[in-house]
Design an enzyme around this catalytic site. Structure first.
Site, short mmCIF file in Angstrom:
data_model
loop_
_atom_site.label_atom_id
_atom_site.label_comp_id
_atom_site.label_asym_id
_atom_site.label_seq_id
_atom_site.Cartn_x
_atom_site.Cartn_y
_atom_site.Cartn_z
N GLU A 30 -6.12 -8.10 -1.03
CA GLU A 30 -6.84 -8.12 0.24
C GLU A 30 -8.31 -7.86 -0.03
OE1 GLU A 30 -5.29 -5.55 3.26
OE2 GLU A 30 -3.23 -6.31 3.08
N GLU A 83 0.83 -1.21 0.00
CA GLU A 83 0.00 0.00 0.00
C GLU A 83 0.87 1.27 0.00
OE1 GLU A 83 -4.10 -1.61 2.03
OE2 GLU A 83 -2.62 -0.74 3.38
#
Length: 599
Positions: free
Chosen positions: A235, A158
């Site tokens: 995810e 991220e």
């Protein structure tokens, strides 16, 4: 036969298309005795792959000191995944987020006052290289083309939520390759366009996305920035984590989850986050900063994670296969054209209630400081990191003159929770935005007075721009009236040596203290420890740090894995910092979560 894994328009294994259906499980959040059980349950749900994060801070807890044993035996975990005929996605990047302490970064990076983590800052990159040179050679032989389970390795996590330094991302990708990573490397980011643009480097690593809803729409966005590549949700959030003092987060409703899961199985690949969440044992919970509106503007509020990392996952913290498990199993098996007969049937876990226990012995922290730690004398308050302390608590002590019977005091820039004592009498506690506020303390006029300030590190931030801005303890100063108090003695309290607690020393009410309980057990089994009426502190079972507790909730009982108990006498030690105790605890067979209302 050598395996051949390729990334083209799809994933291919030995020339045949393969659909990755993965479940997240973090080996560091599960006792090793239960790794097999949890892996088998994720496999029984229909997954063919396991995803795990690799936290740097547990594998190199101090610079140059490496640990790959017990709960941190990464290689044994990889070998077990392989034995169970599962593939593996390894997210071994320096930073992992994961609601883990400091996002997996080791605390000692912050001893450098100029540290810039997740950047090309030369000292940071040198530390990363030293770590990677130790860990990556351990895992290269487990790559898929060498007949191991590892399909993919993640280069960073991220990154678009943190920075847009593409040079850093490309140097990281090259480092993996230089050290022997030959399987495809990936990144994972939000589907927000600005974040994708900041974090992705599609010329060197395959982009994937992290999200929790509307997957068809989000994967279409991914296809725009990474055309002609497999579409993967790294995810797929099926639940959420809980933070102290906030309402319980149970995640999204089940029906939309099942719809999105069905969609992704139709058009791409998925990693279910979390398939099994586990527990933030010890001091390994991280923290976030939540934006909160105040007086017409937005502030960032510190938000530490609770001890349970159940995450609303289909396999609960204690290994129970809940409704989500069976509903998601139906969708996965249908999407992969299998039936329940194609997967192994696993038994539900057994829980035990061992009843109510009364305190056996107790002792005040201030009575045994010399047994737990060595004093450090400094003119001004130093942070934990400056004193080579990783986790736990730090106690600051100074002698002050009683010029009057009351004195103004202000704590400047303290992380994260402080309790103030004068002559060992409790004065007040301060937390978060309560610092930098002037208060009064009571003194013995005309005498020397002893000032103690106990500061708890409640977890370093695991996400956002505060990563290298969060040294723990007293970062600023202690102001008495308008001057800075000098002449401090520091006591580092890691609480990694509770075996040295001398319960024969003095106990004083309303002081931070240790409480010992004993329980005879003939058949050790999983249980939960329930502490009604207690304040805040840490739980130790036979010396193992189960994690933090806090009356603020929402978590009220705390998971004790059966392997941490033994036949015969078991010792439970509670460190309670608030002086709020009932002198009894209960071992129950279920988790308790309280409704704390809106915050």
């Amino acid at each position: 036969m050598t395996q051949k894994f390729e990334v083209k328009d799809e994933f291919y294994l030995n020339g045949e298309p393969i659909k990755i259906v993965s479940g997240s499980m973090h080996y560091v959040r599960v006792v090793p005795e239960y790794w097999r059980d949890r892996l088998l349950k994720i496999k029984a749900m229909g997954c063919n792959t396991i995803e795990t994060y690799v936290p740097w801070n547990v594998h190199e807890p101090e610079k140059g000191q490496f640990c790959f044993s017990a709960m941190y035996d990464l290689i044994s975990f990889i070998e077990l995944v392989h034995e169970l005929d599962l593939f593996l996605i390894l997210r071994i990047s320096p930073y992992i987020c994961a609601e883990w302490e400091f996002g997996g970064l080791p605390y000692w990076l912050l001893k450098d006052k100029d540290m810039r983590v997740r950047s090309t800052y030369p000292p940071f990159m040198e530390h990363v290289k030293d770590y990677f040179k130790e860990i990556i050679p351990k895992i290269t032989d487990y790559q898929i083309h060498k007949n191991g389970p590892i399909l993919l390795v993640q280069v960073e996590n991220e990154y678009g939520y943190f920075s847009n330094e593409k040079t850093y991302m490309k140097e990281m990708a090259q480092l993996y390759k230089d050290l022997g990573i030959e399987v495809p490397i990936v990144t994972s980011d939000s589907t927000r366009e600005s974040i994708m643009n900041a974090g992705m480097v599609p010329d060197v690593a395959m982009p994937t996305v992290n999200c929790g809803s509307n997957l068809k729409e989000r994967l279409a966005i991914l296809d725009e920035v990474s055309p002609g590549k497999p579409k993967m949700v790294m995810e797929f959030w099926v639940g959420w984590f809980n933070i102290w003092s906030h309402p319980t987060q149970e995640g999204r409703a089940l029906e939309p989850i099942l719809k999105d899961l069905s969609d992704i199985l139709e058009i791409g690949h998925v990693n279910i986050y979390m398939a099994h969440g586990g527990t933030n044992f010890g001091f390994m919970n991280g923290s976030n900063y939540y934006e909160k509106e105040k007086d017409g503007y937005w502030i960032d509020e510190y938000a530490p994670a609770v001890t349970s990392y159940d995450y609303g996952a289909p396999v609960s913290e204690n290994g129970y296969m809940n409704e989500r498990f069976f509903k998601m199993q139906e969708v996965i098996l249908q999407g992969t054209k299998r039936t329940v007969a194609d997967v192994e049937q696993i038994e539900q876990p057994t829980m035990a209630a061992f009843g109510k226990l009364s305190v056996n012995k107790k002792v005040s922290l201030f009575s045994i400081l010399d047994k737990l730690t060595e004093p450090f004398k400094k003119d001004y308050p130093h942070t934990m990191e400056a004193l080579d302390q990783d986790y736990g608590y730090i106690l600051y002590e100074a002698e002050i003159d009683g010029v009057t019977d009351q004195q103004a005091i202000k704590l400047i820039d303290v992380n994260d929770r402080a309790q103030v004592f004068v002559n060992n009498d409790y004065q007040f506690s301060a937390y978060l935005q309560e610092f930098n506020v002037k208060r009064k303390i009571s003194l013995n006029k005309g005498q020397k007075n002893n000032l103690k300030i106990l500061v708890e590190n409640m977890g370093r931030a695991n996400f956002g721009p505060y990563l290298d801005q969060q040294r723990k303890g007293i970062k600023g100063a202690v102001m008495l009236d308008e001057y800075q108090q000098t002449g401090w003695t520091h006591y580092s309290l890691r609480l990694d040596n509770v075996d040295k607690v001398d319960f024969e020393a003095a106990y004083v009410e309303k002081q931070p203290a240790f409480y010992q309980f004993e329980v005879e057990i003939s058949d050790p089994s999983d249980t939960y420890i329930y502490l009604p009426g207690w304040g805040k502190g840490v739980i130790f079972v036979n010396g193992f740090n189960i994690g933090r507790f806090w009356e603020d909730g929402p978590q009220e009982s705390y998971y004790i894995p059966g392997p941490k108990l033994k036949v015969g006498k078991n010792e439970i030690v509670i460190f309670e910092s608030e002086g709020k105790v009932t002198e009894s605890i209960e071992l129950i067979d279920h988790i308790k979560i309280k409704d704390i209302g809106e915050k």
